[in-house]
Scaffold this motif. Sequence first.
Motif, short mmCIF file in Angstrom:
data_model
loop_
_atom_site.label_atom_id
_atom_site.label_comp_id
_atom_site.label_asym_id
_atom_site.label_seq_id
_atom_site.Cartn_x
_atom_site.Cartn_y
_atom_site.Cartn_z
N ALA A 72 -27.01 -13.34 25.79
CA ALA A 72 -28.28 -13.03 26.44
C ALA A 72 -28.68 -11.58 26.22
CB ALA A 72 -28.19 -13.34 27.93
N ASN A 103 -31.22 -10.33 21.03
CA ASN A 103 -32.45 -9.65 20.60
C ASN A 103 -32.17 -8.48 19.66
OD1 ASN A 103 -35.46 -9.83 21.22
ND2 ASN A 103 -35.09 -7.65 21.50
N SER A 105 -38.83 -11.63 19.09
CA SER A 105 -38.40 -11.81 20.48
C SER A 105 -37.52 -13.05 20.58
CB SER A 105 -39.62 -11.96 21.40
OG SER A 105 -40.42 -10.80 21.36
N THR A 106 -36.36 -12.90 21.22
CA THR A 106 -35.43 -14.01 21.37
C THR A 106 -35.35 -14.45 22.82
OG1 THR A 106 -33.55 -12.51 21.71
CG2 THR A 106 -34.04 -13.17 19.44
N SER A 107 -34.95 -15.68 23.00
CA SER A 107 -34.79 -16.23 24.35
C SER A 107 -33.68 -17.27 24.32
CB SER A 107 -36.10 -16.85 24.83
OG SER A 107 -35.92 -17.45 26.09
N GLY A 149 -32.59 -20.19 25.73
CA GLY A 149 -32.99 -21.31 26.57
C GLY A 149 -31.85 -22.28 26.80
#
Length: 490
Positions: free
Chosen positions: A386, A390, A448-450, A452
């Motif tokens: 997390a 990024n 941009s990373t996420s 999920g």
Amino acid sequence: MSVVSRSVGNAFRNKIRTSAVVIILAVAIGLALSMLVANQAVASKVDSLKASVGNNLTVNPAGSRGGLGGGEPLTTAELTKASAVEHVTNVTGTLSVRFSNAAAETNTSTGGNGPAGGQGGPGGGFGASGTTSLESAVEPGSLGQRNNSNGSSGSSPDSGQGPVAAPAGFSIPIQATGVSTSTTATGAAINVTSGAQLTDFAAESKQALVGSTLATKNSLTVGSTFTVQDRTMTVTGIFDAGTEFDNNAIYLPLAATQTLTDQTDQLSSLTVTVDSIENMAATQTALTAALGADKVDVTSGSANLDSAITSLGSVQNISLIAFIASLVTAGLIVLLIMIMVVRERRREIGVLKAIGASNRTIGAQFVIEALVLVVMGSVVGAVVAAFSSNPIANALVAGNTSTSTTAVGVPGAGPGGAGPGGGFGGGEDFTRARGAFAGAEQLIGTVSTSLGWQTLVFGVAGILLIAALGALIPALLTAKVRPIEVLRGE
């Protein structure tokens, strides 16, 4: 005691070793998840680039860009030819012009800075195509005075004097774009924040859209009027183009703009929409052949789009390989740990076999024990991913993207541009020109990373599968040994 409870208890039999294994697994799992997230983020970026700039081509007069250079104006004949080219789904034409303030031009002409003064256009209009009652919302400042000064010294070329500055009363011209639909030169809808879009596109139309900063400067609201040449125009809407310069502009119906500036049937540029990103190169070549390479320049929405997509494709491959390598690493870690654990518990395995435990039961015990370690490592690894996904993704992108020099000061127009007499503009044409020269790195920007839940589930499922195999192999190999041999060896 059940197999599950015994397996969970065994996972914590040696707390120091368990902690060390969890930390090592967390690093490998965190890296694997980070690479998976980076891969998905880059794939989304590629789709975004293709959607935003991938299917538009711009046609300009050959040798001209943003009102500078040479060439002949485009006409509706070229628009019709472009529409007939294979894979072309839509063609829109625009006419970019500039209007000087009527009062300022009168003062300038009185001061002798008209054609005789050499200041660029009729009556000191600096390349303007006409006049308007609107006052510019942008102050000229040093750059405006410099960009709109006379290029000669006013005496002789050898006098050593610098360019003659624009007169004291000079104001930035109002940029105007004639459109045939309620879209910008790039085909995007005009962002009207108050009022309504243009609806009357006839040559006699009196409708206009006004930029927010220009409207504020001139105290205009929806329903207000102003003049362009000798025609009274009514504000149907206020738009926001995002920047102070672009909002110092107006949109007019194309036919009305052509009539007001005596440029009947003339166009500054064509925006061509292609049916697919895969057909861009072929369509660009076909358009050039159909319209004539000596008459038009056909450019893509971004000259560096292919470079950007290629660079992002390399990042996708690297991140995918790194994800697989991290999975394999996590599996090897589990395999080596479980080989050591199984060897330590050979006597325990022999006893279980002697009292009737099946190979399946023994294998399940060690698999569950390994999965407990992997689950704990996955929890810590998810936290690591997390925070690290990024920067890792952007580091990969930066390392695989070549930087080109961005062209600064490319002349443009828009909405609007240089009129027949020349001059500098900005806005949409400037943005298009800047994008055409911008490097792939500027085009990509940041990724941009996420993390999920879908990504987490997919990644952890793969890791658990590898871990299960890593634990099952040594357990089954040992479980096949006969109990008497194991106990005799002990």
